[in-house]
Design a protein around this motif. Structure first.
Motif, mmCIF file in Angstrom:
data_model
loop_
_atom_site.group_PDB
_atom_site.id
_atom_site.type_symbol
_atom_site.label_atom_id
_atom_site.label_comp_id
_atom_site.label_asym_id
_atom_site.label_seq_id
_atom_site.Cartn_x
_atom_site.Cartn_y
_atom_site.Cartn_z
ATOM 1 N N PHE A 112 -7.821 -1.653 -0.244
ATOM 2 C CA PHE A 112 -6.703 -2.476 -0.712
ATOM 3 C C PHE A 112 -6.220 -3.408 0.399
ATOM 4 O O PHE A 112 -5.999 -4.605 0.162
ATOM 5 N N LYS B 25 -6.754 2.921 0.422
ATOM 6 C CA LYS B 25 -5.805 2.116 1.202
ATOM 7 C C LYS B 25 -6.560 1.073 2.031
ATOM 8 O O LYS B 25 -6.168 -0.096 2.076
ATOM 9 N N LEU C 59 -1.069 4.646 -1.544
ATOM 10 C CA LEU C 59 -2.506 4.670 -1.304
ATOM 11 C C LEU C 59 -2.804 5.360 0.020
ATOM 12 O O LEU C 59 -2.008 5.296 0.956
ATOM 13 N N ALA D 234 0.835 -1.205 0.000
ATOM 14 C CA ALA D 234 0.000 0.000 0.000
ATOM 15 C C ALA D 234 0.866 1.250 0.000
ATOM 16 O O ALA D 234 0.551 2.236 -0.681
#
Length: 126
Positions: A42, A39, A34, A29
């Motif tokens: 993810f 984030k 991100l 990340a």
């Protein structure tokens, strides 16, 4: 006693693997720069994918295939199996197979077979 030690070590390695996967996901990340919701999304997907790649998940997938499960039944079985620590954690690995064989010899089917097998495996544990 040996089973408890083995189960404890397996859980320790599984937790260590999940912690390492979480660190890896955080690093990915960061590398992708991100932030915020992107984030969070993810990391959630990455951690779920890492957990699914665990040895317990692979063993549970194999057990689901043996039972010829698909769709929601497979997903439910696999989720519970992984939460329980894998198919071997449910008792003696051969207990379920032996109980299935006994049920077949008695020509049990449906709910009767399920009930018999469940009791048989529980008796084998204790």
């Amino acid at each position: 006693m040996f089973k408890k030690i083995t189960a404890t070590l397996a859980a320790l390695f599984l937790c260590a693997g999940l912690a390492q996967a979480a660190d890896s996901c955080d690093k990915q990340a960061e590398d992708k720069k991100l932030a915020g919701a992107a984030k969070t999304s993810f990391l959630k997907k990455c951690n779920a994918d890492s957990a699914a790649a665990s040895p317990a998940a692979a063993a549970c997938d194999a057990a689901a295939a043996e039972k010829k499960l698909a769709g929601a039944a497979k997903a439910s079985f696999t989720k519970k199996c992984v939460a329980d620590g894998g198919p071997a954690a449910a008792g003696k690995p051969d207990a379920a197979a032996a109980c299935d064989k006994q049920a077949a010899e008695k020509k049990l089917a449906g709910a009767a077979k399920t009930s018999f097998t469940k009791k048989c495996v529980a008796d084998a544990k204790g």
